[in-house]
Design an enzyme around this catalytic site. Structure first.
Site, PDB file in Angstrom:
ATOM      1  N   SER A  96     -36.132 -10.296   6.122  1.00 20.35           N
ATOM      2  CA  SER A  96     -35.958 -11.738   6.313  1.00 20.35           C
ATOM      3  C   SER A  96     -35.993 -12.488   4.978  1.00 20.35           C
ATOM      4  O   SER A  96     -35.221 -12.181   4.086  1.00 20.35           O
ATOM      5  CB  SER A  96     -36.996 -12.255   7.299  1.00 20.35           C
ATOM      6  OG  SER A  96     -36.676 -13.567   7.679  1.00 20.35           O
ATOM      7  N   ASP A 238     -31.293 -18.204   5.613  1.00 20.82           N
ATOM      8  CA  ASP A 238     -32.153 -17.224   4.949  1.00 20.82           C
ATOM      9  C   ASP A 238     -31.393 -15.882   4.928  1.00 20.82           C
ATOM     10  O   ASP A 238     -30.293 -15.795   5.466  1.00 20.82           O
ATOM     11  CB  ASP A 238     -33.545 -17.177   5.613  1.00 20.82           C
ATOM     12  CG  ASP A 238     -33.578 -16.401   6.906  1.00 20.82           C
ATOM     13  OD1 ASP A 238     -32.534 -16.366   7.587  1.00 20.82           O
ATOM     14  OD2 ASP A 238     -34.618 -15.825   7.246  1.00 20.82           O
ATOM     15  N   ASP A 240     -31.343 -12.996   6.403  1.00 21.79           N
ATOM     16  CA  ASP A 240     -30.821 -12.363   7.625  1.00 21.79           C
ATOM     17  C   ASP A 240     -30.253 -13.400   8.592  1.00 21.79           C
ATOM     18  O   ASP A 240     -29.912 -13.081   9.729  1.00 21.79           O
ATOM     19  CB  ASP A 240     -31.869 -11.469   8.303  1.00 21.79           C
ATOM     20  CG  ASP A 240     -33.068 -12.246   8.829  1.00 21.79           C
ATOM     21  OD1 ASP A 240     -33.447 -13.265   8.214  1.00 21.79           O
ATOM     22  OD2 ASP A 240     -33.638 -11.838   9.867  1.00 21.79           O
ATOM     23  N   ASP A 242     -31.217 -15.939  10.367  1.00 23.42           N
ATOM     24  CA  ASP A 242     -31.747 -16.452  11.634  1.00 23.42           C
ATOM     25  C   ASP A 242     -32.272 -17.874  11.466  1.00 23.42           C
ATOM     26  O   ASP A 242     -32.253 -18.659  12.404  1.00 23.42           O
ATOM     27  CB  ASP A 242     -32.785 -15.514  12.284  1.00 23.42           C
ATOM     28  CG  ASP A 242     -33.947 -15.153  11.399  1.00 23.42           C
ATOM     29  OD1 ASP A 242     -33.942 -15.519  10.207  1.00 23.42           O
ATOM     30  OD2 ASP A 242     -34.878 -14.487  11.904  1.00 23.42           O
TER      31      ASP A 242
HETATM   32 MG    MG Z   1     -35.086 -14.515   8.762  1.00 23.61          MG
END
Ligand code: MG
Length: 445
Positions: A96, A238, A240, A242
């Site tokens: 992340s 960010d 990844d 999400d």
């Molecule tokens: Mg993330």
């Protein structure tokens, strides 16, 4: 020790705790938990992604799973592919917003969402107790590649917004993808919605152009780019993809709390219904739900994405999320999703026609104060008992730590699951009140 194992997955440092041996074992543990079947495997743009993904893949194959490799993919994209392909589960290789030295393994259920704490514990227990099942030769899995994640994700978002209305608005958008996994799908979506895109940090190299968490101090260059290009809005993903942070047309970082607030404002105006948000999320969402009228109650959950997804499913919520820029539109996917969030915020702009700064300025404004205290578990327990006794006159929730709501604001005290600390978050219309509420609770230690 740099290895973190929690309900949100496993994270470790490359060259230290995140080894191929561990990754293969966790892949095999997940495959054992699923008892075979197909598993979707995606990875963010970190340079260590191939190493970790290869090891996880080997573990899954050994446990008899059929692996569908998505290559570079976001967390929401991978989750969506689990359901699109009817897979039994999914894994994303990502840490992340952690810096480049980290990588991690995130599990996804057959519903394309984060596992519950109980399910995560079952997977870890298989690994810990060495109950991994390595299949014999005829049952070892095979793999295939599927590169359709981006197209399918964009198509789902386009389906839930009024794409024609957004195209008519001809918005200028600056997108900062932090050289993470979300650049290609983010840009494709914005272009499909007729936006003129200024794309920063678009290459998925994993060499993050700034500290990757999408907070104000890390997005100074995005704010400047919005002003320099006279853009209507700026978005930051960010690594990844999400979480999503929003910058308004004045180049003001308006804060991740606003992502859910703006998305909810758009969704509730068209499809009124219940909302899910965790206990640490701003009161803005309650105000928006109240303004939207009958049926728009807010279900508050424990902190953690899986809890929000549970509440969305249990109460048939039309939208949900967390104050960290993580918005879940269940029509798109049951995890936090920066693409869905961008679609909803742009939908709001297309409907309203005023600049984003005007929309934001008329929304309720609150100040949040966040503190943490290092205390032993026993000290935290005693403190929480005192807080509970002091809650008179306020509305108390003990779903996760303690949250007390008074008319002038609220305080949420929560022990960390992983460290000997407790966090205190308070919110009120002004800083003095928010600080006073936090102090009232902190003084009870
Ligand atoms: Mg993330």
């Amino acid at each position: 020790m740099s290895l973190m194992m929690s309900v949100s997955g496993v994270r470790g440092i490359i060259g230290d705790s995140m080894t191929p041996e561990l990754a293969a074992a966790l892949g095999a543990a997940f495959g054992t938990h699923l008892r075979g079947g197909s598993v979707v495997l995606g990875m963010d743009s970190r340079p260590s992604g191939e190493m970790v993904a290869s090891a996880v893949k080997a573990g899954l194959l050994s446990a008899g799973c059929h692996v569908i490799e998505l290559g570079l993919a976001t967390t929401p994209g991978t989750a969506l592919m689990v359901t699109e392909l009817g897979a039994r589960g999914g894994i994303v290789i990502t840490a992340s917003h952690n810096p480049i030295i980290w990588n991690g393994i995130k599990f996804l259920t057959a519903a394309g969402r984060a596992p519950s704490a109980q399910t995560a514990e079952q997977i870890f227990a298989i690994h810990r107790d060495q109950r991994i099942r390595h299949e014999e030769v005829e049952r070892v899995g095979r793999s295939e590649r599927d590169l359709s994640t981006c197209d399918r994700h964009v198509a789902r978002v386009v389906r839930v917004v009024d794409a024609a209305a957004i195209r008519r608005r001809q918005l200028k958008v600056v997108l900062d993808s932090v050289n993470g996994a979300g650049g290609a799908s983010g840009r494709t979506l914005l272009e499909k919605l007729g936006c003129k895109v200024f794309h920063m940090n678009a290459e998925p190299t994993g060499q993050f152009a700034h500290t990757p968490e999408p907070t104000a101090e890390n997005l100074v260059s995005l704010c400047e780019a919005v002003k320099a290009n006279a853009a209507d809005i700026g978005f930051a993903q960010d690594p990844d993809a999400d979480r999503l942070a929003v910058v308004d047309n004045m180049g003001r970082y308006i804060g991740e709390e606003f992502t859910l607030a703006l998305a909810a404002k758009f969704v509730l105006a068209r499809t009124p219904g219940p909302v899910a948000a965790n206990l640490s999320t701003s009161r803005m969402v309650d105000d928006i739900a109240a303004a939207a009228g009958g049926g728009c109650v807010v279900h508050r959950t424990a902190v953690g994405e899986a809890n929000v997804a549970d509440a969305i499913a249990a109460h048939k919520c039309v939208i949900g999320g967390e104050g960290n820029g993580g918005v879940i539109d269940p029509r798109v996917v049951l995890v936090r999703d920066s693409l869905g969030s961008m679609g909803l915020v742009l939908g709001l702009l297309a409907e309203d026609w005023r600049p984003l700064s005007a929309i934001v300025d008329e929304m309720p404004h609150y100040v949040m104060v966040k503190q943490k205290y290092e205390l032993s578990r026993e000290q935290i327990k005693v403190w929480m008992q005192r807080v509970r006794l002091d809650a008179h006159g306020g509305r108390l929730s003990d779903v996760d730590g303690l949250r007390i709501d008074w008319p002038e604001g609220w305080v949420h005290v929560r022990p960390s699951n992983t460290e000997p600390i407790a966090r205190v978050i308070s919110e009120a219309a002004d800083e003095a009140t928010a600080t006073a509420l936090a102090r009232r609770v902190a003084d009870l230690r």
